[in-house]
Write a protein that holds these residues in place. Sequence first.
Motif, PDB file in Angstrom:
ATOM      1  N   THR A  21       0.814  -1.219   0.000  1.00 25.19           N
ATOM      2  CA  THR A  21       0.000   0.000   0.000  1.00 25.19           C
ATOM      3  C   THR A  21       0.844   1.263   0.000  1.00 25.19           C
ATOM      4  O   THR A  21       0.344   2.344  -0.267  1.00 25.19           O
ATOM      5  N   GLU A  22       2.152   1.104   0.322  1.00 23.76           N
ATOM      6  CA  GLU A  22       3.038   2.260   0.360  1.00 23.76           C
ATOM      7  C   GLU A  22       4.328   1.888  -0.382  1.00 23.76           C
ATOM      8  O   GLU A  22       5.229   1.294   0.206  1.00 23.76           O
ATOM      9  N   PRO A  23       4.435   2.170  -1.672  1.00 20.80           N
ATOM     10  CA  PRO A  23       5.646   1.816  -2.420  1.00 20.80           C
ATOM     11  C   PRO A  23       6.908   2.406  -1.785  1.00 20.80           C
ATOM     12  O   PRO A  23       6.892   3.538  -1.307  1.00 20.80           O
ATOM     13  N   GLY A  24       7.956   1.613  -1.758  1.00 22.31           N
ATOM     14  CA  GLY A  24       9.225   2.079  -1.202  1.00 22.31           C
ATOM     15  C   GLY A  24       9.342   1.923   0.296  1.00 22.31           C
ATOM     16  O   GLY A  24      10.308   2.380   0.898  1.00 22.31           O
ATOM     17  N   ASN A  25       8.383   1.252   0.917  1.00 24.45           N
ATOM     18  CA  ASN A  25       8.400   1.175   2.375  1.00 24.45           C
ATOM     19  C   ASN A  25       9.473   0.231   2.916  1.00 24.45           C
ATOM     20  O   ASN A  25       9.765   0.248   4.099  1.00 24.45           O
ATOM     21  N   SER A  26      10.088  -0.592   2.056  1.00 25.48           N
ATOM     22  CA  SER A  26      11.132  -1.495   2.545  1.00 25.48           C
ATOM     23  C   SER A  26      12.365  -0.730   3.033  1.00 25.48           C
ATOM     24  O   SER A  26      13.136  -1.248   3.824  1.00 25.48           O
ATOM     25  N   VAL A  27      12.529   0.493   2.575  1.00 25.11           N
ATOM     26  CA  VAL A  27      13.652   1.313   3.017  1.00 25.11           C
ATOM     27  C   VAL A  27      13.549   1.600   4.516  1.00 25.11           C
ATOM     28  O   VAL A  27      14.540   1.777   5.207  1.00 25.11           O
ATOM     29  N   LYS A  28      12.333   1.599   5.028  1.00 17.19           N
ATOM     30  CA  LYS A  28      12.111   1.893   6.447  1.00 17.19           C
ATOM     31  C   LYS A  28      12.338   0.682   7.348  1.00 17.19           C
ATOM     32  O   LYS A  28      12.264   0.788   8.556  1.00 17.19           O
ATOM     33  N   ARG A  29      12.579  -0.478   6.727  1.00 18.48           N
ATOM     34  CA  ARG A  29      12.701  -1.705   7.516  1.00 18.48           C
ATOM     35  C   ARG A  29      14.038  -2.390   7.240  1.00 18.48           C
ATOM     36  O   ARG A  29      14.134  -3.277   6.406  1.00 18.48           O
ATOM     37  N   CYS A  52      28.908  -7.738  -8.477  1.00 16.91           N
ATOM     38  CA  CYS A  52      28.313  -7.834  -7.141  1.00 16.91           C
ATOM     39  C   CYS A  52      27.052  -6.978  -7.076  1.00 16.91           C
ATOM     40  O   CYS A  52      26.033  -7.387  -6.516  1.00 16.91           O
ATOM     41  N   TRP A  53      27.109  -5.816  -7.666  1.00 14.39           N
ATOM     42  CA  TRP A  53      25.970  -4.899  -7.679  1.00 14.39           C
ATOM     43  C   TRP A  53      24.813  -5.487  -8.509  1.00 14.39           C
ATOM     44  O   TRP A  53      23.656  -5.416  -8.116  1.00 14.39           O
ATOM     45  N   VAL A  54      25.140  -6.092  -9.626  1.00  8.48           N
ATOM     46  CA  VAL A  54      24.125  -6.680 -10.505  1.00  8.48           C
ATOM     47  C   VAL A  54      23.430  -7.856  -9.827  1.00  8.48           C
ATOM     48  O   VAL A  54      22.205  -7.977  -9.872  1.00  8.48           O
ATOM     49  N   PHE A  55      24.195  -8.713  -9.168  1.00  7.34           N
ATOM     50  CA  PHE A  55      23.617  -9.928  -8.594  1.00  7.34           C
ATOM     51  C   PHE A  55      23.004  -9.748  -7.211  1.00  7.34           C
ATOM     52  O   PHE A  55      22.246 -10.608  -6.765  1.00  7.34           O
ATOM     53  N   CYS A  56      23.295  -8.689  -6.504  1.00 11.44           N
ATOM     54  CA  CYS A  56      22.755  -8.497  -5.151  1.00 11.44           C
ATOM     55  C   CYS A  56      21.230  -8.401  -5.222  1.00 11.44           C
ATOM     56  O   CYS A  56      20.683  -7.529  -5.885  1.00 11.44           O
ATOM     57  N   PRO A  57      20.514  -9.297  -4.536  1.00 13.43           N
ATOM     58  CA  PRO A  57      19.055  -9.289  -4.620  1.00 13.43           C
ATOM     59  C   PRO A  57      18.381  -8.188  -3.808  1.00 13.43           C
ATOM     60  O   PRO A  57      17.174  -7.981  -3.934  1.00 13.43           O
ATOM     61  N   GLU A  58      19.105  -7.447  -2.993  1.00 12.50           N
ATOM     62  CA  GLU A  58      18.434  -6.488  -2.097  1.00 12.50           C
ATOM     63  C   GLU A  58      18.122  -5.115  -2.672  1.00 12.50           C
ATOM     64  O   GLU A  58      16.989  -4.670  -2.504  1.00 12.50           O
ATOM     65  N   PRO A  59      18.855  -4.327  -3.208  1.00 11.89           N
ATOM     66  CA  PRO A  59      20.288  -4.278  -3.474  1.00 11.89           C
ATOM     67  C   PRO A  59      21.040  -3.584  -2.339  1.00 11.89           C
ATOM     68  O   PRO A  59      20.785  -2.426  -2.030  1.00 11.89           O
ATOM     69  N   VAL A  82      29.169  -2.102   0.931  1.00 12.43           N
ATOM     70  CA  VAL A  82      27.998  -2.883   1.331  1.00 12.43           C
ATOM     71  C   VAL A  82      27.181  -2.068   2.330  1.00 12.43           C
ATOM     72  O   VAL A  82      27.729  -1.527   3.288  1.00 12.43           O
ATOM     73  N   ASP A  83      25.894  -1.979   2.079  1.00 12.11           N
ATOM     74  CA  ASP A  83      24.983  -1.335   3.026  1.00 12.11           C
ATOM     75  C   ASP A  83      24.521  -2.420   3.999  1.00 12.11           C
ATOM     76  O   ASP A  83      23.629  -3.208   3.705  1.00 12.11           O
ATOM     77  N   CYS A  90      23.523 -13.218   2.078  1.00 11.15           N
ATOM     78  CA  CYS A  90      23.234 -14.385   1.233  1.00 11.15           C
ATOM     79  C   CYS A  90      24.495 -14.936   0.581  1.00 11.15           C
ATOM     80  O   CYS A  90      24.550 -16.107   0.229  1.00 11.15           O
ATOM     81  N   GLY A  91      25.506 -14.081   0.366  1.00 11.11           N
ATOM     82  CA  GLY A  91      26.769 -14.529  -0.200  1.00 11.11           C
ATOM     83  C   GLY A  91      26.804 -14.608  -1.715  1.00 11.11           C
ATOM     84  O   GLY A  91      27.807 -15.063  -2.277  1.00 11.11           O
ATOM     85  N   ILE A  92      25.775 -14.158  -2.378  1.00 12.63           N
ATOM     86  CA  ILE A  92      25.764 -14.203  -3.844  1.00 12.63           C
ATOM     87  C   ILE A  92      26.891 -13.333  -4.406  1.00 12.63           C
ATOM     88  O   ILE A  92      27.594 -13.744  -5.324  1.00 12.63           O
TER      89      ILE A  92
END
Length: 109
Positions: A21-29, A52-59, A82-83, A90-92
Motif C-alpha cells: 500500500t506504500e511503495p518504497g516502504n522497505s527502506v524503512k525496515r 556484485c551490484w548486478v547480482f545483489c538481490p536487495e540491493p 555494502v549497506d 546471502c553470499g551471492i
Amino acid sequence: MSASTKRLASWREIPIGGAITEPGNSVKRPTGDWRVFKPVINQERCVRCYLCWVFCPEPAIKILDKPYKTASGREWKITFEVDYDFCKGCGICVEECPVKAIDFIEEVK
C-alpha cells in the motif's frame, strides 16, 4: 450446511492481502540483522566490474562517487560498499566476484 458442503468465499469476498500500500516502504525496515556472515569488499582487489551490484538481490551493494587509489597506484573514480542495514548475508556477491575481492566473514554481534 455441513462441513463437506461449506461454500468457499469468492475472490470478491476475500480481503486484500499481500498488497503493497506504500511503495518504497522497505527502506524503512532494515533487514541486516538477519545475517550470520557478512561480505567485506577488499578495495585493493576489486576491479569495479559491477557484478556484485548486478547480482545483489536487495540491493545492498552501493556504488559511491568516492575515488580510491590502490597501493600500486591505480586510481578508481568509484567505490563499491555494502549497506549492512540491508545486506542479509546471502553470499551471492561473494560467489559472483570474478577476482575474489569479497571476503565472507562471520558476523560478530
